[in-house]
Design a protein around this motif. Structure first.
Motif, PDB file in Angstrom:
ATOM      1  N   VAL A 289      -7.645   0.210 -29.168  1.00 34.02           N
ATOM      2  CA  VAL A 289      -8.304  -0.963 -28.577  1.00 34.02           C
ATOM      3  C   VAL A 289      -8.804  -1.887 -29.674  1.00 34.02           C
ATOM      4  O   VAL A 289      -8.603  -3.102 -29.633  1.00 34.02           O
ATOM      5  N   GLY A 290      -9.486  -1.294 -30.671  1.00 35.84           N
ATOM      6  CA  GLY A 290     -10.038  -2.073 -31.770  1.00 35.84           C
ATOM      7  C   GLY A 290      -9.290  -1.860 -33.064  1.00 35.84           C
ATOM      8  O   GLY A 290      -8.228  -1.219 -33.095  1.00 35.84           O
ATOM      9  N   LYS A 291      -9.879  -2.352 -34.153  1.00 32.46           N
ATOM     10  CA  LYS A 291      -9.186  -2.337 -35.442  1.00 32.46           C
ATOM     11  C   LYS A 291      -9.582  -1.180 -36.356  1.00 32.46           C
ATOM     12  O   LYS A 291      -9.006  -1.010 -37.434  1.00 32.46           O
ATOM     13  N   VAL A 292     -10.593  -0.372 -35.942  1.00 34.20           N
ATOM     14  CA  VAL A 292     -10.999   0.776 -36.767  1.00 34.20           C
ATOM     15  C   VAL A 292     -10.036   1.929 -36.487  1.00 34.20           C
ATOM     16  O   VAL A 292      -9.984   2.443 -35.369  1.00 34.20           O
ATOM     17  N   TYR A 293      -9.288   2.311 -37.517  1.00 29.83           N
ATOM     18  CA  TYR A 293      -8.240   3.311 -37.286  1.00 29.83           C
ATOM     19  C   TYR A 293      -8.769   4.729 -37.387  1.00 29.83           C
ATOM     20  O   TYR A 293      -9.536   5.078 -38.286  1.00 29.83           O
TER      21      TYR A 293
END
Length: 429
Positions: A289-293
């Motif tokens: 969903v977000g950019k933190v992998y």
């Protein structure tokens, strides 16, 4: 030579130190480790056939004792369906629903495979969410072996810290600040000196990695307020305490809701597992969903999830167990304290709910500086004496005794008698 020593001689040739986790080495109690063959209920059996009352409980997860028949059936049933799929399964969803319904403020949760992975990931997400780099941890609180957390304080708690393990770059830990547990002034001063730069504060709400240190509730309340006032993410590391001290964890016990929380141990019923969760706004930073992998092939594997679901549902439907476990710990505490008076040994008992530690110091234990005054050599002698009495305690002064549901009154009474015998022996030194 006994079989444990024979196995240890083989192990040191092929495993660093002969063990797969340092605390198993028994080095701090001046002996070789015992190797275990099997366990059942409150008892654990070594390869030489010796039976011990077990107060380690696999460092917490065996809350229903070893080899519970009901949980064994769950594991066998799950095993027959497959241990890993590589794509989503229904049990992952069920587990997430149970955790988010049980823990205040945990609106979304991501499964991982260990406590270390959970805390490491939570910190990364907090940094991504806030756009800030620095973090605060507390001296004596352990959050796994990820690089940024392997630090200790320098000459004071407000300095930048030095790594405690080779292989950890200085640049990795330079953003990690260490404060004193139960000392809110150390937190306030650190935040003031690093205004607007701190992403998160991670804390064991009830420390279990320097032995048991009871939390000061006012400290915990002020910590919540100061993090809210400074837009700092508050992370509770409940890898040990989650679902062990109460069904709703420290958030329920303290009536304080953190922004994020980390789990482990009990939520897998003894299988390798971890999880981190928190407010939807924060957890929405996580990929995809977000950019933190963050990813994991075996995360949420159906075997661990099935076991965890069975454990958590059983705890939810039998919450009087928490009172029963605390009563067992209280009985031990009272017996040990009486024995301290009878023997004259310098020791204190520190307990919180069903977690208990015995420190060989005459100081009241409120934090790390008190804990480290303990006589570790005396603990080693004590451990060996208790082992001879067929009682397995944590093989390190700075660890915790965990109660389990199968410990009987007879087990506890016998332990108290053995404790007095050990204390009397120690009083001669």
């Amino acid at each position: 030579m006994n079989k444990s020593n024979e196995l240890f001689e083989k192990a040191v040739k092929v495993i660093p130190g002969g063990v797969n986790s340092p605390v198993r080495a028994f080095g701090s109690v001046n002996m070789n480790p015992i190797f275990i063959r099997n366990a059942k209920g409150s008892y654990i059996y070594d390869v030489d056939g010796k039976k011990y009352i077990d107060y380690i409980s696999s460092w917490g997860p065996m809350i229903f004792g070893h080899c519970d028949e009901e949980l064994n059936k769950v594991a066998i049933n799950a095993l027959e369906k497959g241990v890993s799929y590589g794509v989503p399964s229904d049990v992952e969803v069920e587990m997430a629903e149970i955790i988010t319904q049980a823990y205040k403020g945990c609106e979304m949760v991501r499964m991982v495979n260990s406590g270390t992975e959970a805390t490491m990931s939570a910190i990364r997400v907090a940094r991504g969410y806030t756009g800030k780099d620095k973090i605060i941890k507390f001296e004596g609180c352990y959050h796994g072996h990820s690089d940024c957390l392997l630090v200790k304080s320098g000459s004071g708690t407000l300095t930048f810290n030095v790594q405690t393990s080779p292989g950890v770059p200085v640049d990795t830990v330079k953003h990690t600040l260490v404060c004193e547990y139960n000392n809110i002034d150390s937190v306030k001063e650190t935040i003031e000196k690093n205004k607007g730069e701190i992403a998160c504060i991670i804390i064991e709400p009830v420390p279990g990695n320097m032995g048991v240190v009871a939390p000061n509730i006012e400290f915990m309340r002020e910590l919540r307020k100061i993090t809210e006032d400074n837009n700092i993410v508050l992370i509770y590391d409940e890898v040990i305490t989650g679902f062990r001290l109460s069904y709703g964890g420290a958030a329920e016990l303290f009536d304080i809701v953190p922004d994020m929380v980390c789990f482990g141990k009990i939520i897998g019923g003894g299988l390798p597992v971890g999880a981190y969760g928190g407010k939807s706004e924060i957890m929405s930073m996580v990929s995809p969903v977000g950019k933190v992998y963050q990813a994991g092939t075996l995360s949420g594997n159906p075997l661990a999830m099935s076991m965890g679901i069975a454990v958590l549902n059983r705890l939810k439907n039998n919450q009087k167990l928490y009172i029963e476990l605390e009563n067992k710990a209280k009985k031990l505490e009272e017996g040990f304290k009486s024995n301290i008076e009878l023997s004259g040994v310098k020791a204190v008992v520190s307990r919180y709910k069903s977690m208990l530690s015995l420190f060989f110091t005459d100081r009241e234990v409120n934090g790390y500086s008190d804990v480290v005054t303990s006589d570790t050599e005396k603990y080693a002698k004590y451990f060996q004496s208790m082992l001879k009495s067929e009682i397995l305690l944590p093989p390190a002064q700075y660890e915790v005794m965990f109660m389990n549901a199968t410990l009987s009154d007879k087990d506890i009474e016998y332990t108290i008698k053995a404790n007095l015998k050990a204390f009397m022996e120690l009083s001669k030194y």
